[in-house]
Structure formats: structure tokens, C-alpha cells
Design an enzyme around this catalytic site. Structure first.
Site, PDB file in Angstrom:
ATOM      1  N   GLU A 211       0.841  -1.182   0.000  1.00 33.65           N
ATOM      2  CA  GLU A 211       0.000   0.000   0.000  1.00 33.65           C
ATOM      3  C   GLU A 211       0.883   1.240   0.000  1.00 33.65           C
ATOM      4  OE1 GLU A 211      -2.377  -0.548   3.463  1.00 33.65           O
ATOM      5  OE2 GLU A 211      -0.752  -0.095   4.834  1.00 33.65           O
ATOM      6  N   HIS A 249      -4.500   2.822   8.103  1.00 30.45           N
ATOM      7  CA  HIS A 249      -3.942   2.363   9.373  1.00 30.45           C
ATOM      8  C   HIS A 249      -2.431   2.499   9.412  1.00 30.45           C
ATOM      9  CE1 HIS A 249      -2.751  -1.122   7.161  1.00 30.45           C
ATOM     10  NE2 HIS A 249      -3.903  -1.765   7.228  1.00 30.45           N
TER      11      HIS A 249
END
Length: 308
Positions: A211, A249
């Protein structure tokens, strides 16, 4: 075969008597995991009934290891106590600590991963879904019923994308799926898993999910170029993320070209990795990379479904 977690693994659960620990211990047991004990100093000596299995509660990880031969612990304790829980487990000689807890302060994550490394304990996480070797053992919160044993190894920063790729490729199956977590500091990296899957004779292809933010995927690409001979298929989450905004996150922030999904995709492709633009396309590229073997697996699954 599998990496890190097998049917022989004996699992303790730190925080087993809490609500999350109870729920997921029941799910792990249902998946065939050999959960041999919980750890809670305030409830030591008690037992907990989980359907057809009674699990003892120990006062410490060391006692759990001495009484059961446990070599894995799954940590469900609150963030304020997570560092102490992992330090205790490492000092007791546990081989693998799977830290599910999210919200651990970064300085605590730095301390617990460094301490575990010095003691020879592998940490998976924190803030991760854990890992599963389908048909063998499940340590964490990954749904066990969305895939089957097979020859794909998966390493992912994202829990949700771990589940999606497992489901999309359920007809092929997995050797082990490892959710390493997306926090700024984690105990096991993409590279660690790539090396383990490369050495696993029953892993035929590796799926890598990354990511935006940081440079873990670029470092993984460099490692793949030099050390990995098996086919690797990748996916990077965050192609539509706006620059300059913290998100996710991982607290990932994209600035200029640094940390962008496109930069990571280009680095992986330069190392010979096929990179999908969506999870579904990524799954399709896995099938293409496996070729006739994937078709045979899907045909077999279709026949099994017809018989059912």
C-alpha cells in the site's frame, strides 16, 4: 508445507479470557488450531470451555510453555500492555508472537520488535490479522473458511485485501497467508516472507500486497530482483489517494512521487513482478502466471461442486 505456522504448532493466547480473545480463540479452535492454553495472571488455574475443547489458563507465558510445549502466542491484550506481553513471551522463549492489537504507540512497537529480535522471537504484526496455513493452523483473526490448502503464498499489509485475494483464489488455495500489518513498525516484513516462501518447496507462486507510504515495497522489489526465482504477483492499494494527506492504518502519507502506488508498481514491475490494478485483476494475473495448473485446479473445484 507452510511457513511459520503448521499443524504441529502449539498456540497460547495472551488475553484469551477477554471478549475478543474468547471469540477468536473459538474460531481458531474450529479451524483446527492446537490452542493449548490462555495466559492471564489474574485467572491462572482456571479453565475455559470452548464447545468440545477445555483450555487451561496459565499465570505466565513461561508456565504455558513449560506445561504444554507451546511455540506460538497470539496477543489480544490492550495497547497499553502489548509491549509487556510480547517482552514476556520473548523472554520465555516463544518462537512466534502474533500481535493482533492495534493502536500500540510507535515507540512501544520499536521496543517490542527489537527485544523480540534479540531474543530470537519472530513477531508478526502488530495491528495485523495474523496468519493462516489453511487446513493446518490459524493464528489470529483471518476467516478460515474462505479458501483451501494450495500452492500460493501470500504476504500482505492489508487485512481486508488478504481476505479478498484468499477468496478470489480459493479454487487454487494457499500454503500460508501472512498479514504483516500496516503500522510504521512491524516485526516481519515483505522480505522476510518472500525469503521463507522462496525456501518452501510447496509454495509455487507468491502474492505480495502493499500500500502507499514508506518504501517497503521498493525494498521488496530489490530483494525479488536478486533473490526470488518463483513468480511473484503484486497489488498496491492506494492508486486514487490524494497527495499530502495522511490516511489509512499505516498513517501513510504521499508526497510528490515518494510512496505513491505508481512508484511502487513501477519498482515491482522492473523486478519482473506482475502488478494488478485491482484485486480482481491481480487474481486473474495469478491464474495466468500459473497457466494450465490453475485451469486444472479450477476444473477440479468445478467437478467437486457438481458432485456436491
Amino acid at each position: 508445507m507452510a511457513i511459520y505456522l503448521t499443524k504441529e504448532s502449539k498456540v497460547l493466547v495472551q488475553g484469551m479470557t477477554g471478549s475478543e480473545g474468547m471469540k477468536h480463540t473459538r474460531r481458531m479452535l474450529a479451524a483446527g488450531t492446537d490452542v493449548v492454553g490462555g495466559v492471564n495472571p489474574r485467572k491462572a488455574g482456571r479453565t475455559v470451555d470452548f464447545d468440545h475443547r477445555t483450555v487451561p489458563v496459565f499465570g505466565s507465558v513461561r508456565e504455558g510453555i513449560e506445561r504444554t510445549g507451546a511455540d506460538v502466542t497470539v496477543v489480544f491484550v490492550p495497547p497499553a500492555f502489548a509491549k509487556a506481553a510480547v517482552v514476556e513471551a520473548a523472554d520465555a522463549g516463544i518462537g512466534l508472537a502474533v500481535v493482533i492489537t492495534e493502536g500500540i504507540p510507535v515507540h512501544d512497537s520499536v521496543a517490542l520488535t527489537a527485544h523480540a529480535r534479540a531474543k530470537g522471537t519472530r513477531v508478526v504484526g502488530p495491528n495485523c490479522p495474523g496468519l493462516i496455513s489453511p487446513g493446518q493452523s490459524n493464528a489470529g483473526i483471518i476467516p478460515p473458511n474462505i479458501t483451501k490448502p494450495g500452492r500460493i503464498g501470500l504476504v500482505s499489509k492489508s487485512g481486508t485485501l488478504t481476505y479478498q485475494l484468499m477468496y478470489e483464489l480459493r479454487d487454487i488455495g494457499f500454503s500460508t497467508c501472512v498479514g504483516i500489518g500496516g503500522d510504521p513498525v512491524v516485526g516481519t516484513s515483505h522480505i522476510d516472507c518472500l525469503a521463507a516462501f522462496e525456501d518452501d518447496p510447496d509454495t509455487e507462486l507468491i502474492v505480495l500486497i502493499g500500500e502507499i507510504g514508506g518504501d517497503a515495497e521498493e525494498r521488496a522489489a530489490a530483494y525479488i530482483r536478486e533473490h526470488v526465482t518463483k513468480p511473484v504477483v503484486g497489488y498496491i492499494a492506494g492508486f486514487t489517494a490524494p497527495e499530502g494527506r495522511t490516511m489509512g492504518h499505516a498513517g501513510a502519507i504521499v508526497s510528490g512521487s515518494s510512496g505513491t502506488a505508481r512508484a511502487k508498481k513501477e519498482a515491482l514491475e522492473a523486478a519482473g513482478v506482475r502488478v494488478g490494478s485491482t484485486p480482481t485483476e491481480t487474481a486473474r494475473q495469478v491464474l495466468e502466471a500459473l497457466g494450465p495448473r490453475a485451469g486444472a485446479a479450477q476444473d477440479g473445484a468445478a467437478r467437486d461442486g457438481a458432485r456436491a
